[in-house]
Design a protein around this motif. Structure first.
Motif, PDB file in Angstrom:
ATOM      1  N   ASP A   1       0.859  -1.186   0.000  1.00 21.57           N
ATOM      2  CA  ASP A   1       0.000   0.000   0.000  1.00 21.57           C
ATOM      3  C   ASP A   1       0.902   1.244   0.000  1.00 21.57           C
ATOM      4  N   GLY A   2       0.725   2.109  -0.995  1.00 19.89           N
ATOM      5  CA  GLY A   2       1.568   3.291  -1.097  1.00 19.89           C
ATOM      6  C   GLY A   2       1.165   4.426  -0.167  1.00 19.89           C
ATOM      7  N   ALA A   3       0.027   4.291   0.513  1.00 19.51           N
ATOM      8  CA  ALA A   3      -0.396   5.328   1.459  1.00 19.51           C
ATOM      9  C   ALA A   3       0.656   5.487   2.553  1.00 19.51           C
ATOM     10  N   ALA A   4       0.791   6.712   3.060  1.00 22.97           N
ATOM     11  CA  ALA A   4       1.867   6.986   4.008  1.00 22.97           C
ATOM     12  C   ALA A   4       1.446   8.070   4.988  1.00 22.97           C
ATOM     13  N   THR A   5       2.270   8.266   6.003  1.00 23.97           N
ATOM     14  CA  THR A   5       2.128   9.428   6.875  1.00 23.97           C
ATOM     15  C   THR A   5       3.408  10.249   6.776  1.00 23.97           C
ATOM     16  N   LEU A   6       3.271  11.538   7.049  1.00 24.95           N
ATOM     17  CA  LEU A   6       4.417  12.430   6.905  1.00 24.95           C
ATOM     18  C   LEU A   6       5.331  12.296   8.123  1.00 24.95           C
ATOM     19  N   TYR A   7       6.583  11.885   7.875  1.00 27.76           N
ATOM     20  CA  TYR A   7       7.553  11.705   8.956  1.00 27.76           C
ATOM     21  C   TYR A   7       8.294  13.009   9.229  1.00 27.76           C
ATOM     22  N   THR A   8       8.757  13.685   8.159  1.00 27.96           N
ATOM     23  CA  THR A   8       9.411  14.977   8.320  1.00 27.96           C
ATOM     24  C   THR A   8       9.392  15.714   6.983  1.00 27.96           C
ATOM     25  N   TRP A   9       9.702  16.989   7.003  1.00 31.14           N
ATOM     26  CA  TRP A   9       9.643  17.776   5.764  1.00 31.14           C
ATOM     27  C   TRP A   9      10.440  19.064   5.918  1.00 31.14           C
ATOM     28  N   SER A  10      10.705  19.721   4.762  1.00 27.68           N
ATOM     29  CA  SER A  10      11.367  21.016   4.750  1.00 27.68           C
ATOM     30  C   SER A  10      11.060  21.701   3.422  1.00 27.68           C
ATOM     31  N   VAL A  11      11.056  23.003   3.428  1.00 26.80           N
ATOM     32  CA  VAL A  11      10.863  23.745   2.188  1.00 26.80           C
ATOM     33  C   VAL A  11      12.234  24.050   1.579  1.00 26.80           C
ATOM     34  N   ALA A  12      12.404  23.691   0.300  1.00 27.14           N
ATOM     35  CA  ALA A  12      13.659  23.985  -0.405  1.00 27.14           C
ATOM     36  C   ALA A  12      13.519  25.340  -1.077  1.00 27.14           C
ATOM     37  N   ARG A  13      14.048  26.374  -0.442  1.00 29.65           N
ATOM     38  CA  ARG A  13      13.897  27.721  -0.992  1.00 29.65           C
ATOM     39  C   ARG A  13      14.818  27.935  -2.183  1.00 29.65           C
ATOM     40  N   VAL A  14      15.917  27.172  -2.252  1.00 30.62           N
ATOM     41  CA  VAL A  14      16.772  27.155  -3.431  1.00 30.62           C
ATOM     42  C   VAL A  14      16.572  25.788  -4.077  1.00 30.62           C
ATOM     43  N   PRO A  15      16.138  25.726  -5.361  1.00 27.32           N
ATOM     44  CA  PRO A  15      15.872  24.428  -5.989  1.00 27.32           C
ATOM     45  C   PRO A  15      17.087  23.507  -5.944  1.00 27.32           C
ATOM     46  N   VAL A  16      16.836  22.232  -5.623  1.00 32.87           N
ATOM     47  CA  VAL A  16      17.940  21.264  -5.560  1.00 32.87           C
ATOM     48  C   VAL A  16      18.308  20.750  -6.947  1.00 32.87           C
ATOM     49  N   ALA A  17      17.423  20.963  -7.934  1.00 28.65           N
ATOM     50  CA  ALA A  17      17.705  20.528  -9.299  1.00 28.65           C
ATOM     51  C   ALA A  17      16.896  21.396 -10.254  1.00 28.65           C
ATOM     52  N   ALA A  18      17.399  21.542 -11.466  1.00 30.14           N
ATOM     53  CA  ALA A  18      16.722  22.386 -12.456  1.00 30.14           C
ATOM     54  C   ALA A  18      15.302  21.893 -12.727  1.00 30.14           C
ATOM     55  N   ALA A  19      15.097  20.571 -12.617  1.00 25.94           N
ATOM     56  CA  ALA A  19      13.775  20.016 -12.889  1.00 25.94           C
ATOM     57  C   ALA A  19      12.728  20.531 -11.905  1.00 25.94           C
ATOM     58  N   PHE A  20      13.188  21.027 -10.761  1.00 31.41           N
ATOM     59  CA  PHE A  20      12.259  21.518  -9.743  1.00 31.41           C
ATOM     60  C   PHE A  20      12.173  23.041  -9.733  1.00 31.41           C
ATOM     61  N   ALA A  21      12.916  23.709 -10.618  1.00 34.67           N
ATOM     62  CA  ALA A  21      13.026  25.173 -10.566  1.00 34.67           C
ATOM     63  C   ALA A  21      11.692  25.862 -10.827  1.00 34.67           C
ATOM     64  N   HIS A  22      10.781  25.190 -11.554  1.00 31.66           N
ATOM     65  CA  HIS A  22       9.488  25.810 -11.862  1.00 31.66           C
ATOM     66  C   HIS A  22       8.540  25.744 -10.666  1.00 31.66           C
ATOM     67  N   LEU A  23       8.860  24.938  -9.685  1.00 35.02           N
ATOM     68  CA  LEU A  23       7.987  24.816  -8.521  1.00 35.02           C
ATOM     69  C   LEU A  23       8.165  26.036  -7.634  1.00 35.02           C
ATOM     70  N   ASP A  24       7.080  26.496  -7.054  1.00 32.02           N
ATOM     71  CA  ASP A  24       7.115  27.699  -6.259  1.00 32.02           C
ATOM     72  C   ASP A  24       8.014  27.532  -5.040  1.00 32.02           C
ATOM     73  N   GLU A  25       7.677  26.610  -4.194  1.00 29.75           N
ATOM     74  CA  GLU A  25       8.507  26.282  -3.032  1.00 29.75           C
ATOM     75  C   GLU A  25       8.461  24.776  -2.868  1.00 29.75           C
ATOM     76  N   PRO A  26       9.396  24.042  -3.484  1.00 28.43           N
ATOM     77  CA  PRO A  26       9.365  22.581  -3.367  1.00 28.43           C
ATOM     78  C   PRO A  26       9.403  22.142  -1.905  1.00 28.43           C
TER      79      PRO A  26
END
Ligand SMILES: [Zn+2]
Length: 133
Positions: free
Chosen positions: A57-82
């Motif tokens: 089952d791919g369902a999950a709970t959130l263990y931890t998280w962070s906002v990447a204010r500087v994109p970690v890769a160009a593929a994510f650069a279009h995202l507002d705040e990954p």
């Protein structure tokens, strides 16, 4: 910055193939039943070789998280705040991922997450991402 796609290896190929089908498949040791993530050719608990692949089952709970204010890769650069995250599946494994369809101020540790099979970020690769359930 150049976005590097995930590298599919002989050992991890079933993980990527399952995601392309819209399934989450995880290795399980056939000797001690330990769930194994990331994909490996042996069980890190008992050392047995050739773990089996099981659809889970791919369902999950959130263990931890962070906002990447500087994109970690160009593929994510279009995202507002990954929102980079670690999702915990019911079987106990923790998977690095990113969240979609949620604003950072609404993210809560322990929240229920549903899998998103993202085939649009890298050609030929389906990423396992998550959104609120
Ligand atoms: Zn084992």
């Amino acid at each position: 910055m150049t976005g590097a796609p995930p590298i599919v290896t002989e050992v991890s190929r079933p993980w990527w193939e399952a995601l392309a089908r819209g399934e989450v498949c995880v290795q399980q040791c056939t000797a001690c039943d330990h769930w194994i993530f990331y994909p490996r050719p042996f069980c890190p608990r008992c050392g047995a070789r050739d773990p089996a692949w099981r659809t889970v089952d791919g369902a999950a709970t959130l263990y931890t998280w962070s906002v990447a204010r500087v994109p970690v890769a160009a593929a994510f650069a279009h995202l507002d705040e990954p929102i980079l995250a670690v999702a915990e599946l019911a079987i106990g494994i923790r998977v690095p991922t990113s969240l979609c369809d949620i604003a950072p101020q609404d993210v809560r540790i322990g929240m229920a997450l549903a899998p998103v099979f993202d085939g649009g970020t890298y050609p030929g690769i389906t990423l396992l991402r998550y959104r609120p359930a």
